[in-house]
Design an enzyme around this catalytic site. Structure first.
Site, PDB file in Angstrom:
ATOM      1  N   HIS A 243       0.833  -1.220   0.000  1.00  0.00           N
ATOM      2  CA  HIS A 243       0.000   0.000   0.000  1.00  0.00           C
ATOM      3  C   HIS A 243       0.862   1.263   0.000  1.00  0.00           C
ATOM      4  O   HIS A 243       0.426   2.305   0.459  1.00  0.00           O
ATOM      5  CB  HIS A 243      -0.948   0.033   1.210  1.00  0.00           C
ATOM      6  CG  HIS A 243      -1.677  -1.256   1.442  1.00  0.00           C
ATOM      7  ND1 HIS A 243      -2.902  -1.550   0.890  1.00  0.00           N
ATOM      8  CD2 HIS A 243      -1.315  -2.360   2.143  1.00  0.00           C
ATOM      9  CE1 HIS A 243      -3.280  -2.758   1.259  1.00  0.00           C
ATOM     10  NE2 HIS A 243      -2.332  -3.277   2.009  1.00  0.00           N
TER      11      HIS A 243
ATOM     12  N   GLU B 112      10.264   9.114 -16.713  1.00  0.00           N
ATOM     13  CA  GLU B 112       8.876   9.491 -17.005  1.00  0.00           C
ATOM     14  C   GLU B 112       8.489   9.088 -18.429  1.00  0.00           C
ATOM     15  O   GLU B 112       7.360   8.674 -18.694  1.00  0.00           O
ATOM     16  CB  GLU B 112       8.684  10.998 -16.821  1.00  0.00           C
ATOM     17  CG  GLU B 112       8.759  11.411 -15.362  1.00  0.00           C
ATOM     18  CD  GLU B 112       8.848  12.927 -15.201  1.00  0.00           C
ATOM     19  OE1 GLU B 112       7.982  13.476 -14.537  1.00  0.00           O
ATOM     20  OE2 GLU B 112       9.785  13.542 -15.731  1.00  0.00           O
TER      21      GLU B 112
ATOM     22  N   SER C 261      15.082  22.492 -15.328  1.00  0.00           N
ATOM     23  CA  SER C 261      13.889  23.288 -15.623  1.00  0.00           C
ATOM     24  C   SER C 261      14.327  24.626 -16.165  1.00  0.00           C
ATOM     25  O   SER C 261      15.352  25.166 -15.748  1.00  0.00           O
ATOM     26  CB  SER C 261      13.075  23.464 -14.339  1.00  0.00           C
ATOM     27  OG  SER C 261      12.264  24.627 -14.434  1.00  0.00           O
TER      28      SER C 261
ATOM     29  N   LYS D 159      16.004  22.527 -10.184  1.00  0.00           N
ATOM     30  CA  LYS D 159      15.356  21.265 -10.550  1.00  0.00           C
ATOM     31  C   LYS D 159      16.280  20.266 -11.242  1.00  0.00           C
ATOM     32  O   LYS D 159      17.128  20.631 -12.033  1.00  0.00           O
ATOM     33  CB  LYS D 159      14.170  21.538 -11.481  1.00  0.00           C
ATOM     34  CG  LYS D 159      12.940  22.123 -10.817  1.00  0.00           C
ATOM     35  CD  LYS D 159      12.309  21.226  -9.745  1.00  0.00           C
ATOM     36  CE  LYS D 159      11.500  20.076 -10.283  1.00  0.00           C
ATOM     37  NZ  LYS D 159      10.231  20.464 -10.893  1.00  0.00           N
TER      38      LYS D 159
END
Ligand code: ARG
Length: 458
Positions: free
Chosen positions: A153, A287, A274, A280
């Site tokens: 979980h 991804e 970024s 960043k």
């Protein structure tokens, strides 16, 4: 090439909707290879003369050289790769070129070419999966004893070893390889010589063509041969399942790289910055692997929908079989390679993982097991006693193993000091020596077997 019974040529829109050359030119090598095998068989059977067969083979050789250096020159009027090759052959050798299409049709031709292509794609997928497995196994060996939280979980459940977690992906990929290998075996039959759908009256030798093209045998039913795309679906389904595994691994890397976790640091070479936030480091490669898996599953669905409800035998719908397979293949190989690169170079923060493991009383199960084993409690009662100890630790703001013996005994008098041997996270993972368990020694054993299977010890 088929215009004999027509008074007018096709409209511009007909040409556009009909043409597949923009994508099926990827089959050119396979188309030439299959034509070579076909004409050699026709000559051996005395269906075309040796001279014509030689001229055809020489012409095909030249087309192959041309395409190799200059690519396939696309002419939408020639529809597809099969007509491009045949047209060029006619330009090169004249009327003898017309004998190549004896006892075959584009229907069995495309089925054969595409099988040859998918077979190669499967071999490439197998090699790329193996490369990722090697990367995983090497990192698993390095981190066989590194403790990390095991989750259910996405809540800290029990301590596990990072090596064990990584080897879970090795097992998934092992099944992926077996699915691809299985698909390869099943698809390795040759449709060539099935002609349009009914077979042919020419005395062809289908077995000879099949063997010349590296197939195990000729297909058994000419109607099935020209209408079957199971081999492409098998490839897409195996690709989809493999992509799902990559997507889960990508998701974990993304979560682990997020600052509140900070279990991993992805290398600069697999991160992006970024344009507005100077601090960043984004896990774009992971991804994209996660995103690509959606497109691969979409490609699989696309072909399923094309096939659904098609009557036998060939219908032009089937021309839509190639784009999804090409797309899925390209995305899968790219994803596998990028993932192997990330796994090889990702930095694991062992200290951070250990600290995260120690939060949330992950060895409560070990305590309950101890109460069963050493104090003779039924497991349900041991579970309850341990629950009370966890509550006490939470009230005191300490970890389970930081409670004093007197405090533990206030929960249950049958507890003695030996309980402290099982409460640390290291002790917990060391104890899980069951087959397939997370103990460093069990992980090393599995790593050894994997290295042997992958030929990594040579
Ligand atoms: N380009 C076609 C395809 O990919 C080749 C077969 C064409 N056959 C036909 N009967 N029109 O399916």
């Amino acid at each position: 090439m088929w215009g004999g019974r027509f008074a007018e040529g096709p409209s511009a829109l007909m040409r556009e909707i009909n043409a597949s050359i923009s994508f099926d030119k990827r089959l050119w090598r396979h188309d030439i290879e299959a034509s070579r095998a076909h004409v050699a068989m026709l000559a051996a059977q005395g269906i075309v003369s040796a001279d014509d067969a030689d001229a055809i083979c020489e012409g095909l050789e030249r087309i192959s050289d041309e395409y190799e250096t200059d690519g396939v020159p696309e002419d939408p009027a020639l529809e597809d790769i099969h007509m491009h090759v045949e047209q060029r052959l006619a330009e090169l050798i004249g009327p003898a070129a017309g004998r190549l299409h004896t006892a075959r049709s584009r229907n069995d031709q495309v089925a054969t070419d595409f099988r040859l292509w998918v077979r190669e794609a499967i071999d490439e997928a197998l090699a790329s999966i193996e490369a990722l497995q090697r990367a995983l196994v090497a990192r698993a060996e390095e981190h066989a004893a590194t403790v990390m939280p095991g989750f259910t979980h996405l809540q800290v459940a029990q301590p596990v070893t990072l090596g064990h977690h990584l080897m879970a992906y090795y097992e998934m990929l092992r099944r992926d390889r077996s699915r691809f290998a299985d698909a390869r075996k099943r698809m390795n039959e040759c449709p060539l010589g099935s002609a349009a759908l009914a077979g042919t009256g020419f005395p062809i030798d289908r077995e000879a063509t099949a063997l010349a093209l590296g197939f195990d045998r000729a297909t058994a039913n000419s109607i099935d041969s020209v209408s079957d795309r199971d081999f492409a679906l098998d490839h897409l389904m195996a690709s989809t399942q493999c992509a799902l595994h990559l997507s889960r691994l990508a998701e974990e890397l993304i979560v682990w790289a997020s600052q509140p976790f900070s279990f991993v640091r992805l290398p600069d070479s697999y991160s992006t910055g970024s344009s507005i936030m100077p601090q960043k480091r984004n896990p774009d490669a992971a991804e994209l692997v996660r995103g690509h898996s959606g497109r691969i599953a979409g490609a699989m669905t696309a072909l399923v929908m094309v096939m659904k409800g098609l009557p036998l035998a060939y219908a032009k719908d089937l021309q839509n079989d190639k784009p999804p397979v090409f797309e899925a293949h390209d995305l899968l190989i790219l994803s596998l390679s990028a993932m192997a690169g990330m796994i090889e170079s990702v930095g694991f923060d062992s200290e951070r993982m250990r600290a995260a493991t120690e939060a949330g009383h992950p060895t409560a199960t070990d305590m309950a097991d101890w109460l069963v084993r050493e104090a003779g409690l039924p497991f349900r009662e041991a579970h309850h006693v341990t629950g009370r100890a966890v509550k006490l630790a939470d009230e005191r703001g300490v970890r389970l193993w930081e409670l004093g013996l007197d405090e533990l005994q206030s929960v249950d008098s049958r507890i003695d000091k030996r309980i402290f041997d099982v409460l640390p996270v290291q002790a917990s993972v060391r104890s899980r020596t069951s087959h397939g368990g997370t103990a460093p020694q069990a992980v090393r054993k599995r790593v050894e077997a994997a290295k042997k299977a992958l030929g990594m010890n040579e």
